[in-house]
Write a protein that holds these residues in place. Structure first.
Motif, PDB file in Angstrom:
ATOM      1  N   GLY A 156      50.531  40.624  31.276  1.00 23.21           N
ATOM      2  CA  GLY A 156      50.605  40.973  29.691  1.00 23.21           C
ATOM      3  C   GLY A 156      51.963  41.222  29.394  1.00 23.21           C
ATOM      4  O   GLY A 156      52.487  40.642  28.383  1.00 23.21           O
ATOM      5  N   LEU A 157      52.462  41.872  29.995  1.00 26.04           N
ATOM      6  CA  LEU A 157      53.738  42.769  29.935  1.00 26.04           C
ATOM      7  C   LEU A 157      54.808  41.256  29.835  1.00 26.04           C
ATOM      8  O   LEU A 157      55.992  41.736  29.246  1.00 26.04           O
ATOM      9  CB  LEU A 157      54.456  43.770  30.828  1.00 26.04           C
ATOM     10  CG  LEU A 157      53.350  45.134  31.143  1.00 26.04           C
ATOM     11  CD1 LEU A 157      53.955  45.974  31.812  1.00 26.04           C
ATOM     12  CD2 LEU A 157      53.338  45.595  29.457  1.00 26.04           C
ATOM     13  N   ASP A 158      54.669  40.502  30.788  1.00 29.40           N
ATOM     14  CA  ASP A 158      55.595  39.141  30.779  1.00 29.40           C
ATOM     15  C   ASP A 158      55.578  38.616  29.592  1.00 29.40           C
ATOM     16  O   ASP A 158      56.769  37.915  29.495  1.00 29.40           O
ATOM     17  CB  ASP A 158      55.173  38.241  31.861  1.00 29.40           C
ATOM     18  CG  ASP A 158      55.387  38.855  33.272  1.00 29.40           C
ATOM     19  OD1 ASP A 158      56.289  39.837  33.493  1.00 29.40           O
ATOM     20  OD2 ASP A 158      54.822  38.432  34.176  1.00 29.40           O
ATOM     21  N   ALA A 174      37.611  40.285  25.865  1.00 30.73           N
ATOM     22  CA  ALA A 174      38.514  39.969  26.975  1.00 30.73           C
ATOM     23  C   ALA A 174      38.085  40.269  28.157  1.00 30.73           C
ATOM     24  O   ALA A 174      38.295  39.528  29.286  1.00 30.73           O
ATOM     25  CB  ALA A 174      39.885  40.431  26.799  1.00 30.73           C
ATOM     26  N   ASN A 175      37.034  41.159  28.510  1.00 30.81           N
ATOM     27  CA  ASN A 175      36.502  41.598  29.776  1.00 30.81           C
ATOM     28  C   ASN A 175      35.136  41.181  29.829  1.00 30.81           C
ATOM     29  O   ASN A 175      34.318  41.664  30.703  1.00 30.81           O
ATOM     30  CB  ASN A 175      36.612  43.107  30.009  1.00 30.81           C
ATOM     31  CG  ASN A 175      36.160  43.909  28.759  1.00 30.81           C
ATOM     32  OD1 ASN A 175      35.258  43.568  28.003  1.00 30.81           O
ATOM     33  ND2 ASN A 175      36.199  45.103  29.053  1.00 30.81           N
ATOM     34  N   GLY A 194      32.520  47.883  35.293  1.00 29.13           N
ATOM     35  CA  GLY A 194      32.139  46.638  34.688  1.00 29.13           C
ATOM     36  C   GLY A 194      33.402  45.990  34.486  1.00 29.13           C
ATOM     37  O   GLY A 194      33.412  44.527  34.655  1.00 29.13           O
ATOM     38  N   ALA A 195      34.692  46.536  33.993  1.00 28.02           N
ATOM     39  CA  ALA A 195      35.753  45.452  33.811  1.00 28.02           C
ATOM     40  C   ALA A 195      36.802  45.304  34.981  1.00 28.02           C
ATOM     41  O   ALA A 195      37.862  45.161  34.558  1.00 28.02           O
ATOM     42  CB  ALA A 195      36.294  45.893  32.514  1.00 28.02           C
ATOM     43  N   SER A 196      36.386  46.069  36.068  1.00 32.27           N
ATOM     44  CA  SER A 196      37.494  46.228  37.405  1.00 32.27           C
ATOM     45  C   SER A 196      37.313  45.041  38.038  1.00 32.27           C
ATOM     46  O   SER A 196      37.109  44.749  39.203  1.00 32.27           O
ATOM     47  CB  SER A 196      36.739  47.441  38.162  1.00 32.27           C
ATOM     48  OG  SER A 196      36.844  48.399  37.607  1.00 32.27           O
ATOM     49  N   THR A 197      38.127  43.859  37.327  1.00 31.17           N
ATOM     50  CA  THR A 197      38.349  42.601  38.021  1.00 31.17           C
ATOM     51  C   THR A 197      39.813  42.277  37.723  1.00 31.17           C
ATOM     52  O   THR A 197      40.444  42.679  36.409  1.00 31.17           O
ATOM     53  CB  THR A 197      37.440  41.646  37.735  1.00 31.17           C
ATOM     54  OG1 THR A 197      37.614  41.016  36.224  1.00 31.17           O
ATOM     55  CG2 THR A 197      35.915  41.774  37.819  1.00 31.17           C
ATOM     56  N   GLU A 212      41.561  42.469  33.718  1.00 34.74           N
ATOM     57  CA  GLU A 212      42.706  43.245  33.337  1.00 34.74           C
ATOM     58  C   GLU A 212      43.778  42.470  32.925  1.00 34.74           C
ATOM     59  O   GLU A 212      44.409  42.934  32.073  1.00 34.74           O
ATOM     60  CB  GLU A 212      43.238  44.080  34.954  1.00 34.74           C
ATOM     61  CG  GLU A 212      42.373  45.203  35.083  1.00 34.74           C
ATOM     62  CD  GLU A 212      42.481  45.892  36.426  1.00 34.74           C
ATOM     63  OE1 GLU A 212      43.806  45.599  37.057  1.00 34.74           O
ATOM     64  OE2 GLU A 212      41.959  46.599  37.005  1.00 34.74           O
ATOM     65  N   ASP A 213      43.885  41.352  33.520  1.00 32.57           N
ATOM     66  CA  ASP A 213      45.005  40.175  33.179  1.00 32.57           C
ATOM     67  C   ASP A 213      44.547  39.779  31.677  1.00 32.57           C
ATOM     68  O   ASP A 213      45.348  39.879  30.723  1.00 32.57           O
ATOM     69  CB  ASP A 213      44.895  39.147  33.814  1.00 32.57           C
ATOM     70  CG  ASP A 213      45.536  39.233  35.114  1.00 32.57           C
ATOM     71  OD1 ASP A 213      46.335  40.403  35.524  1.00 32.57           O
ATOM     72  OD2 ASP A 213      45.654  38.431  36.233  1.00 32.57           O
ATOM     73  N   ASN A 214      43.261  39.543  31.243  1.00 32.82           N
ATOM     74  CA  ASN A 214      42.945  38.939  30.135  1.00 32.82           C
ATOM     75  C   ASN A 214      43.211  40.210  28.821  1.00 32.82           C
ATOM     76  O   ASN A 214      43.511  39.789  27.865  1.00 32.82           O
ATOM     77  CB  ASN A 214      41.476  38.565  30.085  1.00 32.82           C
ATOM     78  CG  ASN A 214      41.180  37.303  30.748  1.00 32.82           C
ATOM     79  OD1 ASN A 214      42.077  36.559  31.287  1.00 32.82           O
ATOM     80  ND2 ASN A 214      39.813  37.113  31.350  1.00 32.82           N
ATOM     81  N   CYS A 215      42.763  41.407  29.295  1.00 32.02           N
ATOM     82  CA  CYS A 215      42.870  42.323  28.288  1.00 32.02           C
ATOM     83  C   CYS A 215      44.249  42.730  27.890  1.00 32.02           C
ATOM     84  O   CYS A 215      44.710  42.894  26.865  1.00 32.02           O
ATOM     85  CB  CYS A 215      42.194  43.754  28.798  1.00 32.02           C
ATOM     86  SG  CYS A 215      40.311  43.672  28.909  1.00 32.02           S
ATOM     87  N   ALA A 216      45.003  42.803  28.839  1.00 28.16           N
ATOM     88  CA  ALA A 216      46.492  42.933  28.758  1.00 28.16           C
ATOM     89  C   ALA A 216      47.318  41.917  27.884  1.00 28.16           C
ATOM     90  O   ALA A 216      47.909  42.262  27.085  1.00 28.16           O
ATOM     91  CB  ALA A 216      47.230  43.063  29.896  1.00 28.16           C
TER      92      ALA A 216
END
Length: 324
Positions: free
Chosen positions: A14-16, A82-83, A274-277, A281-285
Motif C-alpha cells: 500500500g505504501l508503495d 478488502a478483507n 479473521g483478517a490475519s492473512t 493486509e495488502d488489500n486493506c492497505a
C-alpha cells in the motif's frame, strides 16, 4: 509534499502507492496531512489541526473517534470488502468446527501422547465423544448481508446448506452479488427460530450491542450452532453462558476470546484471526492508501464513514473543497 503518519505497520504494497516525490511517510510525522491506521486506539489521541483524513486499513472503526473527526472536518475512510475473503474462509471453517468438535478432538489426541503403544486403542475407544453432524442439508441463517455476509451465504450454498439471510439495509451492490437461492427472512426473529446455524455479520454500535440476548436465545432451536466473526459485543455474554449451560447452544465459535466464556466446553475462540492473512493486509492497505490519496489530491470521497461519497472528475488546475 504531503505528510502521512502511520500508527501501525502498514503493508508496503500500500505504501508503495505513495510516490516519494509527493509524500513523506513515517510513524512520527509532525503535522501530518493524513493518518493511516489499523488497530491502534485513537480516542485519546490529540489530532493535529493539519490532519485532513484518516485511512483505516480494515472495515471496523471502533478505534477511531468518528464523530469527533467529523466535527473537525477530518474524513475517516475504511476499507469494506478488502478483507472479506479472508474472514469468509474462517467463517466457513467456523461452521465446520462448530459441528465436528475438531478442536476438542485435537486437544484430546495431544493429551494422550504418553500412552505409547496403547494410543491407538485409547483413540478408538474415545473418538465417539467428538462426533458431530455434517453441515450439508442444514439451514444457515446469515444476519447481515454486506461484503462478508454475501460471500458466506454463497459459499454455504455451494457446500450444500440451505441459506436464509436477513438485512433490512442491504445495498444494491451487495444484492447484485447475492445468489438468488438465498431465501429472504421476513424478520430477524424468523431467521433465528428456523436456523440450525447462525452467522453474525453486522457492525457493532449502540443498536446492535447485545443483539443476541436472552430473548433471541429463547427463540432458537435446541442445539443451535452460533458463529460470530463480526464483533464480540454483538452477543450478550451472560445470556450466551446460560444458553450453553441449558443446552440451547451446542457450539459458539468466535474470533473474540472472552475470559467469562473461556471455561465453557461449547466455546471455540480464536485470537482475532479473521483478517490475519498477507493477502488481506495488502488489500486493506492498498484500498486505504488509494482513498486517502484521491482525497488529498483530488478532493474525492469514497468509503467514508462520516462524510457522504463525493466524486467528480478533476478537469481544472485548482479545486476548492468545503466541508459543510
Amino acid at each position: 509534499m504531503y505528510k502521512i503518519q502511520t500508527l501501525n505497520k502498514i503493508s508496503q504494497k500500500g505504501l508503495d502507492l505513495l510516490s516519494r516525490d509527493q509524500y513523506e511517510v513515517s510513524a512520527d510525522a509532525k503535522d501530518p496531512d493524513a493518518i493511516l491506521v489499523r488497530s491502534q486506539a485513537m480516542h485519546d489521541m490529540a489530532l493535529a489541526p493539519s490532519v485532513k483524513a484518516i485511512g483505516r486499513a480494515g472495515a471496523g472503526v471502533n478505534n477511531i473517534p468518528v464523530e469527533k473527526c467529523a466535527a473537525q472536518g477530518v474524513v475517516v475512510f475504511n476499507t469494506p470488502g478488502a478483507n472479506a475473503n479472508a474472514v469468509k474462509e474462517l467463517v466457513v471453517a467456523g461452521l465446520i468446527l462448530a459441528s465436528r468438535k475438531i478442536v476438542q478432538g485435537i486437544v484430546f489426541a495431544k493429551s494422550q501422547a504418553d500412552k505409547g503403544s496403547e494410543l491407538d486403542k485409547v483413540i478408538e475407544k474415545e473418538k465417539s465423544r467428538f462426533s458431530g453432524p455434517e453441515i450439508k442439508g442444514k439451514k444457515l441463517g446469515v444476519i447481515g448481508l454486506g461484503a462478508i455476509g454475501v460471500m458466506v451465504a454463497n459459499d454455504a450454498l455451494s457446500l450444500g446448506m440451505e441459506v436464509m439471510g436477513f438485512d433490512p439495509y442491504i445495498s444494491i451492490e451487495a444484492a447484485w452479488g447475492l445468489s438468488r437461492e438465498v431465501k429472504r427472512a421476513r424478520s430477524l426473529e424468523q431467521l433465528i427460530a428456523e436456523s440450525d446455524y447462525i452467522s453474525l455479520h453486522v457492525p457493532l454500535n449502540d443498536k446492535t450491542k447485545g443483539l443476541i440476548d436472552n430473548e433471541k436465545f429463547a427463540l432458537m432451536k435446541k442445539g443451535v450452532r452460533l458463529v460470530n466473526f463480526a464483533r464480540g459485543g454483538l452477543v450478550d455474554k451472560a445470556a450466551l453462558k446460560e444458553a450453553c449451560e441449558g443446552g440451547t447452544v451446542a457450539a459458539y465459535v468466535t474470533d473474540f476470546p472472552d475470559a467469562a466464556l473461556a471455561s465453557l466446553d461449547q466455546v471455540v475462540a480464536m485470537p482475532h484471526l479473521g483478517a490475519s492473512t498477507p493477502e488481506s493486509e495488502d488489500n486493506c492497505a492498498v484500498m486505504a492508501v488509494r482513498q486517502v490519496r484521491d482525497f488529498l489530491e483530488n478532493g474525492n470521497i469514497k468509503n467514508s464513514v462520516n462524510y457522504p461519497d463525493c466524486e467528480m472528475p478533476f478537469l481544472t488546475k485548482t479545486r476548492i473543497l468545503i466541508a459543510n
